[in-house]
Write a protein that holds these residues in place. Structure first.
Motif, PDB file in Angstrom:
ATOM      1  N   HIS A  26       0.686  -1.038   0.145  1.00  0.00           N
ATOM      2  CA  HIS A  26      -0.014  -0.150  -0.167  1.00  0.00           C
ATOM      3  C   HIS A  26       1.067   1.201  -0.037  1.00  0.00           C
ATOM      4  CE1 HIS A  26      -3.347   2.514   0.613  1.00  0.00           C
ATOM      5  NE2 HIS A  26      -3.202   2.924   1.869  1.00  0.00           N
ATOM      6  N   SER A  28       0.200   4.168  -2.233  1.00  0.00           N
ATOM      7  CA  SER A  28      -0.348   5.327  -3.148  1.00  0.00           C
ATOM      8  C   SER A  28      -2.155   5.290  -2.920  1.00  0.00           C
ATOM      9  CB  SER A  28      -0.008   5.086  -4.412  1.00  0.00           C
ATOM     10  OG  SER A  28      -0.926   5.931  -5.253  1.00  0.00           O
ATOM     11  N   ASN A  29      -2.590   6.378  -3.124  1.00  0.00           N
ATOM     12  CA  ASN A  29      -3.958   6.405  -3.044  1.00  0.00           C
ATOM     13  C   ASN A  29      -4.685   5.584  -3.980  1.00  0.00           C
ATOM     14  OD1 ASN A  29      -4.336   8.156  -0.841  1.00  0.00           O
ATOM     15  ND2 ASN A  29      -3.981  10.042  -1.958  1.00  0.00           N
ATOM     16  N   TRP A  30      -3.866   5.390  -5.120  1.00  0.00           N
ATOM     17  CA  TRP A  30      -4.290   4.717  -6.492  1.00  0.00           C
ATOM     18  C   TRP A  30      -4.832   3.492  -5.943  1.00  0.00           C
ATOM     19  CZ3 TRP A  30      -5.914   6.549 -10.731  1.00  0.00           C
ATOM     20  CH2 TRP A  30      -5.693   7.915 -10.973  1.00  0.00           C
ATOM     21  N   PHE A  32      -6.517   2.213  -3.630  1.00  0.00           N
ATOM     22  CA  PHE A  32      -8.122   2.264  -3.281  1.00  0.00           C
ATOM     23  C   PHE A  32      -8.884   2.316  -4.499  1.00  0.00           C
ATOM     24  CE2 PHE A  32     -12.139   4.514  -2.903  1.00  0.00           C
ATOM     25  CZ  PHE A  32     -12.609   3.906  -1.643  1.00  0.00           C
ATOM     26  N   ARG A 103       0.168   4.743   3.792  1.00  0.00           N
ATOM     27  CA  ARG A 103       0.849   4.813   2.414  1.00  0.00           C
ATOM     28  C   ARG A 103       2.300   5.276   2.588  1.00  0.00           C
ATOM     29  NH1 ARG A 103      -3.450   7.800   2.139  1.00  0.00           N
ATOM     30  NH2 ARG A 103      -2.473   9.467   2.258  1.00  0.00           N
TER      31      ARG A 103
END
Length: 170
Positions: A26, A28-30, A32, A103
């Motif tokens: 995990h 990056s926000n990517w 999600f 992250r």
């Protein structure tokens, strides 16, 4: 199965009513959004934890619809206890967790998800997102052991092969 952006899914989620899915890395926000695409493509009913403070208008309804469960990390009962209770109260709960807990780069993973699995007596189904190969890899279920370090090693042996969106944060 092929998804948007050339992502492919390898492996299958077992058809079980209760489980914890640790997803790593995990970075990056990517992560999600990749997970959301998997959820929608496979028609999964999965839940995730979020800080209670983000469950506010106008996005509370959306987060709840997507499977979000608000948690108070400062409560006396603790997140582990809250989630063991949640598993006990529901007939079906598949919980997706990022074991790193953030992250950012971490030296050690959080172990709360292992304690939840032990306390709720549910299996773990490790999943990895590899941005290098655009593969979502799903492992066979692992039953948690009292020796959480051994269980953690099994999960990491599976997820460590994947490359996160920001590999420098792994």
């Amino acid at each position: 199965m092929k998804l948007l952006g050339g992502w492919t899914i390898h492996g299958e989620l077992p058809d079980i009513p209760k489980a914890i899915i640790p997803v790593a890395p995990h970075t990056s926000n990517w992560d999600f959004f990749v997970g959301l695409c998997v959820k929608l493509a496979l028609g999964l009913r999965v839940s995730f934890l979020g800080k209670h403070s983000i469950f506010v208008f106008p996005i509370r309804g959306l987060l709840t619809w997507l499977g979000g469960i608000p948690v108070k990390r400062d409560s006396a009962h603790g997140v582990v206890g809250q989630m063991v209770d949640e598993f006990a109260q529901r007939e079906q709960l598949v919980l997706v967790i990022a074991p790193e807990g953030t992250r950012s780069k971490v030296k050690e993973w959080k172990k709360g998800f292992l304690h939840i699995a032990l306390g709720a007596n549910v299996p773990l189904v490790p999943v990895s997102f590899c941005f290098k190969t655009r593969r979502i890899n799903i492992a066979d279920p692992i039953w948690p052991k009292e020796d959480v370090e051994q269980t953690l090693s099994e999960i990491k042996a599976f997820t460590d092969q994947a490359v996160g969106k920001r590999p420098e944060l792994q």
